[in-house]
Design a protein around this motif. Structure first.
Motif, PDB file in Angstrom:
ATOM      1  N   ALA A 275       0.962  -1.082   0.054  1.00 53.90           N
ATOM      2  CA  ALA A 275      -0.046  -0.219   0.037  1.00 53.90           C
ATOM      3  C   ALA A 275       0.896   1.370  -0.211  1.00 53.90           C
ATOM      4  CB  ALA A 275      -0.760   0.041   1.189  1.00 53.90           C
TER       5      ALA A 275
ATOM      6  N   LEU B 248       4.149   1.576  -0.977  1.00 57.06           N
ATOM      7  CA  LEU B 248       4.907   1.684  -2.413  1.00 57.06           C
ATOM      8  C   LEU B 248       3.800   2.206  -3.497  1.00 57.06           C
ATOM      9  CD1 LEU B 248       6.730  -1.793  -2.335  1.00 57.06           C
ATOM     10  CD2 LEU B 248       7.551   0.745  -1.832  1.00 57.06           C
ATOM     11  N   ASN B 249       2.617   1.704  -3.519  1.00 62.16           N
ATOM     12  CA  ASN B 249       1.700   2.207  -4.549  1.00 62.16           C
ATOM     13  C   ASN B 249       1.139   3.703  -4.263  1.00 62.16           C
ATOM     14  OD1 ASN B 249       1.068   0.271  -6.495  1.00 62.16           O
ATOM     15  ND2 ASN B 249       0.730  -1.018  -4.807  1.00 62.16           N
TER      16      ASN B 249
ATOM     17  N   ARG C  11       4.326   5.783  -5.074  1.00 56.01           N
ATOM     18  CA  ARG C  11       4.421   6.150  -6.665  1.00 56.01           C
ATOM     19  C   ARG C  11       3.497   6.955  -7.150  1.00 56.01           C
ATOM     20  NH1 ARG C  11       4.143   2.315 -10.371  1.00 56.01           N
ATOM     21  NH2 ARG C  11       6.209   2.856 -11.227  1.00 56.01           N
TER      22      ARG C  11
END
Lengths: 162, 259
Positions: free
Chosen positions: B26, B28-29, B32
């Motif tokens: 979660a 990392l997304n 990004r």
């Protein structure tokens, strides 16, 4: 919480979050590697090199440093190089694993709930996320291509002393 | 002793808790997507030598104190703001103007270390109460395993908006900023960089903020004087560690040429 209380909290958080007065409290090497030094100061002779995830036992603390034991070695290591939680995985591997799962129906059927939650968060992919307003994933891709390995970074830091 | 241990246990619960794989994915997304939004507004400075220097230096810091599950990514964005931003998942961006007023590698390392601390302690994720598992805002995203990508996209968009506001308008808590400040001083000391030089950067930032009233750092960070005093006190308590540290200003000037 007034200001002075917050400062005390922050100081204690920093000073003690990675240490314990109790002996043999286990911590783990957080970075790629860490040097076990003879003294609690930068530039002291190295006793041993520890690797990411190595478990150490805390013996003593001295401000920003901890004296630890690892196997038969004892020495000093910066407190900030250690973590109470063992590493969950290497950078990138978590997303890679989740992508694999999302692309394989058989694996999807047997995925654990944790992996399933991860897949759910990932399933949008950049194509899906690119529909979010004002998010430039092409620029992000170029940015991510600029990455260098942490090993190369460490060598660059060391090059100061040459 | 038992009381000490109890306090430290609590500190850890606040610090990194018990993260699971879903929490990290979660993070990392969201990171990004947030970084993609920042880069849409502020493109990277077109200076490969500078970018590679900042990236390599940051990677060196990550080698020592980075979270192993994260690929840290560092860069300089084209912005007149004097600021630096840490998106979840290790996306760290420093503004061109802040780099312009820097004079040494120690100052740059101090800024990068401060941002790494925000990432390591998951300050944005905790402020927004985002977890990858049940109960968090991402639970809606989790439900899209069945195929509803709209739910995922909508949840992500809402969270990115909130995270963007944290970085560019609201700021993090004073405790989070002070924790990151002390982390940066500690890392500078441990790596042989002169932390006094990092404080000189704060003096230059103060001048910048005085001259330009529209700088958002005044809104997103605690008063510089308070931060300066906290770090000064910490350095006094660790004065013996400062001996032998250096600014490495020459290497900085070798790589950083913005004009």
């Amino acid at each position: 919480m007034n200001k002075s209380c917050m400062k005390i909290y922050v100081s204690f958080f920093i000073l003690f979050s990675f240490a314990s007065m109790n002996s043999a409290w286990a911590l783990f090497v957080k970075g790629q590697s860490a040097s076990l030094l003879e003294e609690a100061k930068f530039g002291a002779p190295t006793i041993a090199r520890l690797s990411q995830g190595d478990e150490v036992s805390v013996l003593e603390e001295n401000k920003t440093w901890l004296k630890v034991s690892h196997k038969s070695d004892q020495g000093w290591i910066p407190r900030m190089a250690l973590s109470e939680q063992a590493p969950l995985g290497q950078a990138g591997s978590l997303l890679d694993d989740a992508e694999d799962i999302s692309q394989n129906a058989r694996k999807r059927a047997s995925a654990t709930s944790t992996a399933g939650a991860g897949r759910g968060l990932l399933a949008g992919s950049d194509d899906e996320l690119s529909k979010i307003g004002n998010a430039n994933f092409r620029a992000l891709g170029d940015f991510e291509k600029m990455r260098v390995s942490v090993d190369k970074g460490a060598r660059f830091l060391e090059a100061r002393f040459e | 002793m038992a009381q000490d241990r109890g306090f430290r246990q609590r500190a850890f619960e606040v610090s990194d808790g018990s993260l699971n794989t879903a929490d990290i994915i979660a993070e990392l997304n969201l990171g990004r997507t947030l970084a993609a939004r920042i880069l849409d507004r502020y493109p990277l400075v077109q200076n490969p030598r500078l970018q590679k220097y900042v990236q390599t230096l940051g990677a060196g810091l990550a080698y020592h104190v980075g979270r192993p599950e994260i690929h840290y990514t560092f860069g300089v964005i084209d912005s007149d703001e004097v600021n630096a931003y840490a998106a979840p998942g290790g996306y760290i961006l420093v503004t061109r103007r802040l780099v312009e007023i820097m004079q040494s590698e120690a100052q740059l390392v101090g800024v990068l270390a401060h941002e790494i601390a925000h990432v390591n302690e998951r300050h944005v994720m905790r402020k927004l109460n985002i977890r990858g598992r049940d109960g968090g805002l991402f639970s809606a995203a989790g439900s899209m395993i069945g195929g509803s990508t709209n739910a995922y996209r909508n949840a992500m968009e809402m969270l990115v908006n909130q995270a963007y506001d944290v970085l560019f308008a609201e700021g993090l808590s004073q405790v989070d900023e002070e924790q990151s400040d002390l982390f940066s001083i500690e890392l500078l000391l441990n790596l042989g960089y002169d932390p006094r030089d990092y404080l000189r950067l704060f003096q230059r930032i103060a001048v910048e903020l005085r001259e330009k009233s529209d700088q958002t750092m005044s809104k997103t960070h605690p008063p510089l004087r308070n931060r300066f005093e906290l770090m000064t006190q910490f350095m006094k308590e660790n004065a013996e560690l400062i001996e032998g540290t250096k600014t490495y200003h020459q290497r900085f000037k070798q790589y950083v040429r913005l004009h």
